[in-house]
Design a protein around this motif. Structure first.
Motif, PDB file in Angstrom:
ATOM      1  N   SER A 129       0.994  -1.201  -0.079  1.00 14.21           N
ATOM      2  CA  SER A 129       0.056  -0.125  -0.008  1.00 14.21           C
ATOM      3  C   SER A 129       0.732   1.203  -0.043  1.00 14.21           C
ATOM      4  O   SER A 129       2.235   1.194   0.416  1.00 14.21           O
ATOM      5  CB  SER A 129      -0.763  -0.148   1.208  1.00 14.21           C
ATOM      6  OG  SER A 129      -0.356   0.007   2.544  1.00 14.21           O
ATOM      7  N   VAL A 138      -3.783   3.443  -0.244  1.00 10.43           N
ATOM      8  CA  VAL A 138      -4.314   2.826  -1.425  1.00 10.43           C
ATOM      9  C   VAL A 138      -3.439   1.467  -1.507  1.00 10.43           C
ATOM     10  O   VAL A 138      -2.320   1.529  -1.476  1.00 10.43           O
ATOM     11  CB  VAL A 138      -4.147   3.453  -2.843  1.00 10.43           C
ATOM     12  CG1 VAL A 138      -4.540   2.533  -4.062  1.00 10.43           C
ATOM     13  CG2 VAL A 138      -4.972   4.694  -2.817  1.00 10.43           C
ATOM     14  N   GLU A 143      -5.793  -2.069  -6.471  1.00 14.03           N
ATOM     15  CA  GLU A 143      -6.111  -1.171  -7.167  1.00 14.03           C
ATOM     16  C   GLU A 143      -5.948  -1.564  -8.742  1.00 14.03           C
ATOM     17  O   GLU A 143      -6.391  -1.005  -9.800  1.00 14.03           O
ATOM     18  CB  GLU A 143      -5.192   0.392  -6.831  1.00 14.03           C
ATOM     19  CG  GLU A 143      -5.215   1.595  -7.813  1.00 14.03           C
ATOM     20  CD  GLU A 143      -6.685   2.088  -7.638  1.00 14.03           C
ATOM     21  OE1 GLU A 143      -7.331   2.753  -8.638  1.00 14.03           O
ATOM     22  OE2 GLU A 143      -7.427   1.869  -6.633  1.00 14.03           O
ATOM     23  N   ARG A 146      -8.715  -3.128  -9.855  1.00 11.18           N
ATOM     24  CA  ARG A 146      -9.903  -2.385  -9.980  1.00 11.18           C
ATOM     25  C   ARG A 146      -9.766  -1.662 -11.168  1.00 11.18           C
ATOM     26  O   ARG A 146     -10.629  -1.207 -12.094  1.00 11.18           O
ATOM     27  CB  ARG A 146      -9.952  -1.082  -8.834  1.00 11.18           C
ATOM     28  CG  ARG A 146     -10.750  -1.339  -7.793  1.00 11.18           C
ATOM     29  CD  ARG A 146     -11.161  -0.498  -6.780  1.00 11.18           C
ATOM     30  NE  ARG A 146      -9.886   0.217  -6.156  1.00 11.18           N
ATOM     31  CZ  ARG A 146      -9.356  -0.236  -4.916  1.00 11.18           C
ATOM     32  NH1 ARG A 146     -10.394  -0.868  -4.369  1.00 11.18           N
ATOM     33  NH2 ARG A 146      -8.281   0.258  -4.382  1.00 11.18           N
ATOM     34  N   GLN A 147      -8.233  -1.439 -11.774  1.00 13.98           N
ATOM     35  CA  GLN A 147      -8.065  -0.596 -13.165  1.00 13.98           C
ATOM     36  C   GLN A 147      -8.041  -1.814 -14.166  1.00 13.98           C
ATOM     37  O   GLN A 147      -8.259  -1.434 -15.296  1.00 13.98           O
ATOM     38  CB  GLN A 147      -6.600  -0.218 -13.321  1.00 13.98           C
ATOM     39  CG  GLN A 147      -6.631   1.067 -12.150  1.00 13.98           C
ATOM     40  CD  GLN A 147      -7.474   2.171 -12.364  1.00 13.98           C
ATOM     41  OE1 GLN A 147      -7.447   2.383 -13.356  1.00 13.98           O
ATOM     42  NE2 GLN A 147      -7.872   2.662 -11.266  1.00 13.98           N
TER      43      GLN A 147
END
Length: 220
Positions: A129, A138, A143, A146-147
Protein backbone atom coordinates in the motif's frame (compact mmCIF):
# COMPACT_ATOMS: atom_id res chain seq x y z
CA UNK A 1 -4.97 -30.89 37.61
CA UNK A 2 -6.36 -27.35 37.56
CA UNK A 3 -3.06 -26.03 38.92
CA UNK A 4 -1.13 -27.81 36.14
CA UNK A 5 -3.39 -26.29 33.49
CA UNK A 6 -3.02 -22.87 35.05
CA UNK A 7 0.77 -23.26 35.11
CA UNK A 8 0.82 -24.37 31.45
CA UNK A 9 -1.35 -21.45 30.39
CA UNK A 10 0.89 -19.05 32.27
CA UNK A 11 3.96 -20.57 30.60
CA UNK A 12 2.44 -20.13 27.15
CA UNK A 13 1.55 -16.53 27.94
CA UNK A 14 5.12 -15.81 29.01
CA UNK A 15 6.48 -17.48 25.87
CA UNK A 16 4.17 -15.37 23.72
CA UNK A 17 5.25 -12.20 25.52
CA UNK A 18 8.91 -13.15 25.02
CA UNK A 19 8.39 -13.76 21.29
CA UNK A 20 6.52 -10.48 20.84
CA UNK A 21 9.25 -8.60 22.70
CA UNK A 22 11.91 -10.07 20.43
CA UNK A 23 9.85 -9.28 17.34
CA UNK A 24 9.68 -5.68 18.51
CA UNK A 25 13.46 -5.66 18.87
CA UNK A 26 13.89 -7.16 15.40
CA UNK A 27 11.75 -4.38 13.93
CA UNK A 28 14.77 -2.13 14.44
CA UNK A 29 16.85 -4.41 12.20
CA UNK A 30 17.23 -3.55 8.53
CA UNK A 31 16.49 -6.55 6.32
CA UNK A 32 18.51 -6.62 3.11
CA UNK A 33 17.18 -9.90 1.68
CA UNK A 34 14.04 -11.99 2.00
CA UNK A 35 15.97 -14.74 3.78
CA UNK A 36 16.95 -12.28 6.55
CA UNK A 37 13.33 -11.86 7.64
CA UNK A 38 12.43 -14.15 10.57
CA UNK A 39 9.83 -16.82 9.90
CA UNK A 40 7.76 -15.40 12.79
CA UNK A 41 7.39 -12.13 10.88
CA UNK A 42 5.84 -13.97 7.95
CA UNK A 43 3.67 -16.19 10.16
CA UNK A 44 2.33 -13.16 12.05
CA UNK A 45 1.85 -11.19 8.80
CA UNK A 46 3.91 -8.28 10.11
CA UNK A 47 3.65 -4.98 8.24
CA UNK A 48 6.92 -3.25 7.30
CA UNK A 49 7.81 -0.14 5.35
CA UNK A 50 10.38 0.60 2.71
CA UNK A 51 11.58 2.93 -0.03
CA UNK A 52 10.81 2.00 -3.62
CA UNK A 53 13.82 1.69 -5.94
CA UNK A 54 12.79 -0.25 -9.04
CA UNK A 55 9.67 -1.67 -10.68
CA UNK A 56 10.46 -4.78 -12.70
CA UNK A 57 8.61 -7.70 -14.26
CA UNK A 58 9.61 -9.76 -11.22
CA UNK A 59 8.12 -7.29 -8.72
CA UNK A 60 8.88 -4.17 -6.71
CA UNK A 61 12.44 -3.75 -5.44
CA UNK A 62 12.24 -1.99 -2.09
CA UNK A 63 14.77 -0.91 0.51
CA UNK A 64 13.54 -1.82 3.97
CA UNK A 65 13.30 1.06 6.45
CA UNK A 66 13.34 -0.29 10.03
CA UNK A 67 12.11 1.46 13.14
CA UNK A 68 14.77 4.02 13.93
CA UNK A 69 16.63 3.82 17.23
CA UNK A 70 19.41 6.47 17.00
CA UNK A 71 22.37 4.62 18.55
CA UNK A 72 21.42 1.18 17.24
CA UNK A 73 20.65 2.51 13.75
CA UNK A 74 24.02 4.25 13.50
CA UNK A 75 25.77 0.97 14.37
CA UNK A 76 23.75 -0.92 11.77
CA UNK A 77 24.80 1.43 8.99
CA UNK A 78 28.43 0.55 9.64
CA UNK A 79 28.09 -3.20 9.13
CA UNK A 80 24.95 -3.65 7.02
CA UNK A 81 25.30 -3.26 3.27
CA UNK A 82 22.61 -1.98 0.95
CA UNK A 83 20.11 -4.59 -0.15
CA UNK A 84 16.71 -4.59 -1.80
CA UNK A 85 13.72 -6.78 -1.03
CA UNK A 86 11.71 -8.18 -3.94
CA UNK A 87 7.97 -7.73 -3.31
CA UNK A 88 5.24 -9.42 -5.32
CA UNK A 89 1.60 -8.34 -5.22
CA UNK A 90 -0.03 -11.31 -3.52
CA UNK A 91 -3.25 -12.66 -5.00
CA UNK A 92 -2.85 -10.82 -8.31
CA UNK A 93 -2.01 -12.21 -11.74
CA UNK A 94 -0.73 -9.15 -13.58
CA UNK A 95 -1.87 -8.32 -17.11
CA UNK A 96 0.61 -6.89 -19.67
CA UNK A 97 -0.37 -3.26 -18.96
CA UNK A 98 0.11 -3.51 -15.18
CA UNK A 99 3.86 -2.85 -15.21
CA UNK A 100 3.47 0.39 -17.17
CA UNK A 101 0.67 1.55 -14.87
CA UNK A 102 2.82 0.99 -11.78
CA UNK A 103 5.75 2.85 -13.36
CA UNK A 104 3.49 5.82 -14.15
CA UNK A 105 1.76 6.02 -10.78
CA UNK A 106 4.59 5.26 -8.36
CA UNK A 107 7.39 7.74 -7.78
CA UNK A 108 11.05 6.74 -7.38
CA UNK A 109 12.01 6.59 -3.69
CA UNK A 110 8.32 6.58 -2.72
CA UNK A 111 7.56 5.08 0.69
CA UNK A 112 5.48 1.90 0.58
CA UNK A 113 4.03 -0.32 3.29
CA UNK A 114 4.05 -4.08 2.80
CA UNK A 115 2.31 -6.74 4.86
CA UNK A 116 4.08 -10.09 4.75
CA UNK A 117 1.91 -13.00 3.63
CA UNK A 118 4.41 -15.51 2.29
CA UNK A 119 7.94 -16.08 1.08
CA UNK A 120 9.18 -18.02 -1.93
CA UNK A 121 12.91 -18.20 -2.63
CA UNK A 122 14.04 -14.57 -2.57
CA UNK A 123 10.62 -13.02 -3.18
CA UNK A 124 8.05 -11.87 -0.64
CA UNK A 125 4.31 -12.21 -1.24
CA UNK A 126 2.77 -9.03 0.18
CA UNK A 127 -0.11 -6.65 0.36
CA UNK A 128 1.52 -3.40 -0.74
CA UNK A 129 0.00 0.00 0.00
CA UNK A 130 0.98 3.63 -0.55
CA UNK A 131 -0.25 6.81 1.08
CA UNK A 132 -2.32 9.12 -1.11
CA UNK A 133 -2.68 12.31 0.85
CA UNK A 134 -2.63 12.62 4.60
CA UNK A 135 -5.39 10.20 5.56
CA UNK A 136 -5.80 7.96 2.50
CA UNK A 137 -3.97 4.70 1.86
CA UNK A 138 -4.32 2.72 -1.39
CA UNK A 139 -3.67 -1.02 -1.62
CA UNK A 140 -1.86 -1.65 -4.91
CA UNK A 141 -3.09 -5.26 -5.06
CA UNK A 142 -6.70 -4.05 -5.13
CA UNK A 143 -6.04 -0.99 -7.28
CA UNK A 144 -4.44 -3.06 -10.05
CA UNK A 145 -7.57 -5.22 -10.14
CA UNK A 146 -9.90 -2.19 -10.02
CA UNK A 147 -8.11 -0.80 -13.08
CA UNK A 148 -8.63 -4.08 -14.95
CA UNK A 149 -4.88 -4.70 -15.15
CA UNK A 150 -4.90 -8.16 -13.62
CA UNK A 151 -6.96 -11.06 -12.36
CA UNK A 152 -7.56 -12.24 -8.82
CA UNK A 153 -5.49 -15.34 -8.07
CA UNK A 154 -4.62 -17.61 -5.16
CA UNK A 155 -3.10 -15.69 -2.27
CA UNK A 156 0.27 -17.44 -2.13
CA UNK A 157 1.69 -18.10 1.31
CA UNK A 158 -1.64 -18.35 3.14
CA UNK A 159 -3.61 -21.47 4.04
CA UNK A 160 -6.85 -21.84 2.09
CA UNK A 161 -8.70 -22.58 5.31
CA UNK A 162 -7.50 -19.50 7.18
CA UNK A 163 -9.83 -16.57 7.80
CA UNK A 164 -7.19 -14.14 6.54
CA UNK A 165 -6.99 -15.96 3.20
CA UNK A 166 -10.72 -15.71 2.53
CA UNK A 167 -10.95 -12.15 3.81
CA UNK A 168 -8.21 -11.00 1.44
CA UNK A 169 -9.51 -13.12 -1.43
CA UNK A 170 -12.97 -11.54 -1.11
CA UNK A 171 -11.40 -8.06 -1.16
CA UNK A 172 -9.51 -8.88 -4.35
CA UNK A 173 -12.56 -10.43 -6.03
CA UNK A 174 -14.65 -7.34 -5.22
CA UNK A 175 -11.96 -5.13 -6.78
CA UNK A 176 -11.90 -7.32 -9.89
CA UNK A 177 -15.69 -7.19 -10.12
CA UNK A 178 -15.61 -3.37 -10.20
CA UNK A 179 -13.30 -3.45 -13.22
CA UNK A 180 -15.56 -6.00 -14.90
CA UNK A 181 -18.68 -3.90 -14.30
CA UNK A 182 -16.98 -0.77 -15.70
CA UNK A 183 -15.25 -2.75 -18.48
CA UNK A 184 -11.82 -1.42 -17.66
CA UNK A 185 -8.48 -2.74 -18.88
CA UNK A 186 -8.65 -6.38 -19.92
CA UNK A 187 -12.43 -6.28 -19.49
CA UNK A 188 -12.76 -3.87 -22.41
CA UNK A 189 -12.26 -6.84 -24.70
CA UNK A 190 -15.24 -8.31 -26.44
CA UNK A 191 -17.16 -11.04 -24.72
CA UNK A 192 -16.57 -14.69 -25.65
CA UNK A 193 -19.73 -14.89 -27.77
CA UNK A 194 -18.72 -11.71 -29.63
CA UNK A 195 -15.25 -13.12 -30.36
CA UNK A 196 -16.74 -16.40 -31.64
CA UNK A 197 -19.14 -14.48 -33.88
CA UNK A 198 -16.31 -12.37 -35.30
CA UNK A 199 -14.16 -15.44 -35.94
CA UNK A 200 -16.99 -17.15 -37.76
CA UNK A 201 -17.72 -14.09 -39.88
CA UNK A 202 -14.06 -13.81 -40.85
CA UNK A 203 -13.68 -17.52 -41.66
CA UNK A 204 -12.66 -17.99 -45.31
CA UNK A 205 -15.02 -20.94 -45.83
CA UNK A 206 -17.97 -18.94 -44.50
CA UNK A 207 -17.03 -16.02 -46.77
CA UNK A 208 -16.94 -18.34 -49.81
CA UNK A 209 -20.27 -19.85 -48.80
CA UNK A 210 -21.82 -16.38 -48.52
CA UNK A 211 -20.48 -15.48 -51.95
CA UNK A 212 -21.88 -18.71 -53.43
CA UNK A 213 -25.35 -18.10 -51.93
CA UNK A 214 -25.27 -14.52 -53.22
CA UNK A 215 -24.35 -15.79 -56.72
CA UNK A 216 -27.22 -18.26 -56.68
CA UNK A 217 -29.69 -15.53 -55.73
CA UNK A 218 -28.49 -13.26 -58.50
CA UNK A 219 -28.55 -16.01 -61.12
CA UNK A 220 -32.16 -17.00 -60.50
Amino acid sequence: MAERRSGAAEGLARLSEWADAHLSLLRTTKFTSASDIPAAFVEKNVKLRGKLHHITEKGLEVEHIPISVPFFTSLQRKWQGPGLLLLRLAGVQLAPGALGWLQRHLRPTQIVWFQLLGREDEALECLVSVNKGRFLSVCLNEEILRQGLGRAARVAGLHHESRLYWRLHRRLLRAELKALEKRRGIWKEESYSERIRDRISSNKFVQMLKQFVSWLRNSV
